[in-house]
Design a protein around this motif. Structure first.
Motif, short mmCIF file in Angstrom:
data_model
loop_
_atom_site.label_atom_id
_atom_site.label_comp_id
_atom_site.label_asym_id
_atom_site.label_seq_id
_atom_site.Cartn_x
_atom_site.Cartn_y
_atom_site.Cartn_z
N LEU A 20 -4.23 4.06 -41.92
CA LEU A 20 -3.71 5.27 -42.31
C LEU A 20 -1.99 5.12 -41.64
O LEU A 20 -2.01 4.98 -40.61
CB LEU A 20 -4.22 6.66 -41.79
CG LEU A 20 -5.32 6.31 -42.62
CD1 LEU A 20 -5.91 7.75 -42.06
CD2 LEU A 20 -5.41 6.55 -43.94
N PRO A 21 -1.08 5.96 -42.50
CA PRO A 21 0.17 5.89 -41.68
C PRO A 21 0.21 7.42 -40.21
O PRO A 21 -0.64 7.96 -40.51
CB PRO A 21 1.08 6.60 -42.78
CG PRO A 21 0.52 7.32 -44.02
CD PRO A 21 -1.23 6.63 -43.88
N GLN A 22 1.24 6.72 -39.91
CA GLN A 22 0.74 7.80 -38.19
C GLN A 22 1.51 8.74 -38.25
O GLN A 22 2.92 9.23 -39.00
CB GLN A 22 1.61 7.14 -36.84
CG GLN A 22 0.87 5.85 -36.38
CD GLN A 22 1.29 4.82 -35.16
OE1 GLN A 22 2.38 4.14 -35.73
NE2 GLN A 22 1.02 5.42 -33.66
N VAL A 23 1.32 10.26 -38.19
CA VAL A 23 2.21 11.76 -38.57
C VAL A 23 2.66 12.46 -37.05
O VAL A 23 1.89 12.39 -36.25
CB VAL A 23 0.53 12.02 -39.06
CG1 VAL A 23 1.93 13.41 -39.75
CG2 VAL A 23 0.44 11.70 -40.31
N LEU A 24 3.92 12.64 -37.62
CA LEU A 24 4.83 12.81 -35.83
C LEU A 24 4.80 15.25 -36.72
O LEU A 24 5.29 14.69 -37.63
CB LEU A 24 5.65 12.44 -35.35
CG LEU A 24 6.63 13.33 -34.32
CD1 LEU A 24 5.79 13.31 -33.37
CD2 LEU A 24 7.64 12.66 -34.26
N ASP A 25 4.70 15.82 -35.83
CA ASP A 25 5.01 16.87 -36.22
C ASP A 25 5.77 17.58 -35.31
O ASP A 25 5.91 17.44 -34.52
CB ASP A 25 4.02 18.29 -36.58
CG ASP A 25 3.82 19.35 -36.43
OD1 ASP A 25 5.52 19.86 -36.99
OD2 ASP A 25 3.32 20.26 -36.88
N THR A 26 6.88 17.70 -35.60
CA THR A 26 8.42 18.28 -35.07
C THR A 26 8.15 19.37 -34.15
O THR A 26 8.52 19.36 -32.78
CB THR A 26 9.57 17.94 -35.38
OG1 THR A 26 9.44 19.30 -36.28
CG2 THR A 26 9.87 16.24 -35.92
N GLY A 27 7.14 20.36 -34.84
CA GLY A 27 7.56 21.35 -34.49
C GLY A 27 6.29 21.17 -32.84
O GLY A 27 6.51 21.90 -31.83
N THR A 28 5.72 20.58 -32.63
CA THR A 28 4.71 20.34 -31.23
C THR A 28 6.15 18.94 -30.03
O THR A 28 5.29 19.14 -29.05
CB THR A 28 3.36 18.73 -31.66
OG1 THR A 28 4.25 17.40 -32.04
CG2 THR A 28 2.67 19.22 -32.46
N LEU A 29 7.05 19.01 -31.09
CA LEU A 29 8.65 18.40 -29.69
C LEU A 29 8.83 19.39 -29.42
O LEU A 29 9.51 20.22 -29.57
CB LEU A 29 9.42 17.26 -30.44
CG LEU A 29 8.00 16.31 -31.37
CD1 LEU A 29 9.09 15.51 -31.93
CD2 LEU A 29 7.38 15.19 -30.42
N SER A 30 9.90 18.89 -27.97
CA SER A 30 10.49 19.50 -27.40
C SER A 30 12.17 20.22 -28.41
O SER A 30 12.11 19.47 -29.12
CB SER A 30 11.64 19.06 -26.16
OG SER A 30 11.98 17.70 -26.84
#
Length: 100
Positions: A20-30
């Motif tokens: 499956l694709p890896q997913v990043l939620d930018t809300g979890t970043l600085s």
């Protein structure tokens, strides 16, 4: 903003098959990291080359699909090792760093 990264082909094709694709939620970043990713996404959208017509001479090249979901908007960016442009490469490296 939610960004997914899918990798296909290359010498690791058997390992990546069905992954499956890896997913990043930018809300979890600085805020700084989220802004940098947002800026690179916009730059990659603007610089995205025409669709690749196949592997050509680079038959074992990896291909990458970055899907960006921002509210109701969705953008799909695709490149391979054979046709990667600098902005996409920078975005890819940054996403891989945050997805580890």
């Amino acid at each position: 903003m939610k960004i997914s990264l899918a990798k296909h082909g290359g010498q690791a094709a058997g390992i990546l098959l069905g992954r499956l694709p890896q997913v990043l939620d930018t809300g979890t970043l600085s805020p700084t990291a989220a802004e940098e990713i947002s800026r690179l996404v916009e730059a990659a959208r603007a610089a995205s080359p025409a669709e690749d017509n196949g592997p050509g001479r680079a038959r074992d090249a990896m291909s990458y699909t970055i899907t960006v979901e921002d509210g109701d908007d969705e953008t799909v960016l695709k490149c391979s090792d054979a046709n990667m442009f600098p902005t996409f490469a920078h975005l890819l490296r940054l996403l891989e760093r945050h997805l580890k």
